[in-house]
Scaffold this motif. Structure first.
Motif: not given
Ligand SMILES: [Zn+2]
Length: 312
Positions: A194-213
């Protein structure tokens, strides 16, 4: 100390120190004539393993992935592994106090991954090291930890998680959940079920994602395009993954180089294939939990088909 700016997130590697690990146990069925070209061993055949935690500052939350070996090992365990116990001083060096950690995530519950979840207070009572944090761990791991096989029972120390479950401070994950915006978990069976990887999805620093994108999500949905540069180089440079013991060091990037500790070695190979199928084309930064020298790198396949790790 290693720092990396991943879009609008700041990543730092926090080491809990290094410890000696038998080279044979570290490299499974790979003969020493092969692994000793990549990793040095001492006269007792011990190699050096790192204990790398990942600190993520999202701007909103301070997240700690994995808590090393901690300072509660038994004398017998200390004989094998020592007890470097460096995490808190390395955390202090980043200017963050334990009570400022908002979230702690454990990929699995082996003693070398959740040791600093808790400490003993002056009266010997087990208390959370990070009093204001919500802790997360895989549900299947926690269930398994209460009836482990004889083979890996020694790796589960209940004081690292049961008091947190009892107090309601630790929550259990099925796999696939997003814990805070941009940080999610995915199950990669092999080392344990059951080991889980932790996925980190950042946004463009000047264009933060809207909602889930987020950009990683965009990669999975080609209709969302965020950035000309992403398109130009064909990569999404804002995703990282703490892949934990699925690929513990840069010496383990080859599909067949697994550890003896893996309970399901054939699943380790399948999970690695699945991971690379996403991580290589999308140029994820892979974080290596036990590499004492290279805590993160981009994994690629060279022209001959050999796996190579390139540090950022
Ligand atoms: Zn480990």
């Amino acid at each position: 100390m290693h720092h990396f700016t991943l879009g609008n997130f700041e990543l730092s590697i926090l080491s809990d120190g290094t410890y000696p690990l038998d080279g044979g146990a570290f490299f499974g069925v790979i003969p020493k004539v092969m692994w000793s070209k990549k990793v040095a061993a001492d006269e007792r055949n011990y190699a050096t393993a790192g204990l790398n935690s990942l600190l993520i500052r999202t701007g909103d939350k301070t997240v700690l992935v994995e808590t090393g070996m901690g300072n509660k090992l038994s004398d017998r365990m200390i004989k094998f592994y020592g007890q470097p116990a460096k995490l808190l001083e390395n955390l202090a060096a980043t200017g963050i106090a334990p009570d400022e950690i908002d979230i702690v995530i454990n990929s699995h519950l082996h003693f070398d991954h959740c040791g600093w979840n808790t400490v003993r207070d002056q009266n010997g009572k087990i208390v959370p090291t990070f009093p204001n944090a919500k802790y997360y761990a895989p549900e299947g791991e926690w269930q398994y930890a209460h009836k482990p096989s004889e083979r890996d029972a020694i790796s589960y120390i209940s004081d690292n998680y049961d008091p947190l479950i009892a107090s309601g401070q630790m929550l259990l994950l099925k796999g696939g959940e997003e814990i805070v915006p941009g940080i999610s978990v995915q199950t990669f069976p092999g080392h344990t079920a059951h080991m889980q990887g932790i996925i980190i999805e950042a946004c463009h620093p000047e264009k933060p994602a809207i909602g889930d994108e987020g950009p990683g999500r965009a990669a999975r949905n080609p209709s969302i395009v965020h950035e000309d540069t992403d398109r130009a180089i064909g990569v999404h440079p804002y995703t990282a993954c703490y892949i934990s013991d699925l690929i513990p060091t840069t010496a383990h990037i080859d599909l067949t180089w697994g550890m003896s500790f893996d309970l399901y070695p054939l699943q380790t190979i399948e999970s690695k294939k699945q991971y690379y199928a996403q991580a290589i084309p999308e140029k994820w930064l892979t974080v290596f939990t036990h590499d004492p020298a290279v805590p993160w790198a981009y994994v690629e396949k060279d022209v001959t088909g050999k796996m190579v790790a390139t540090a950022p």
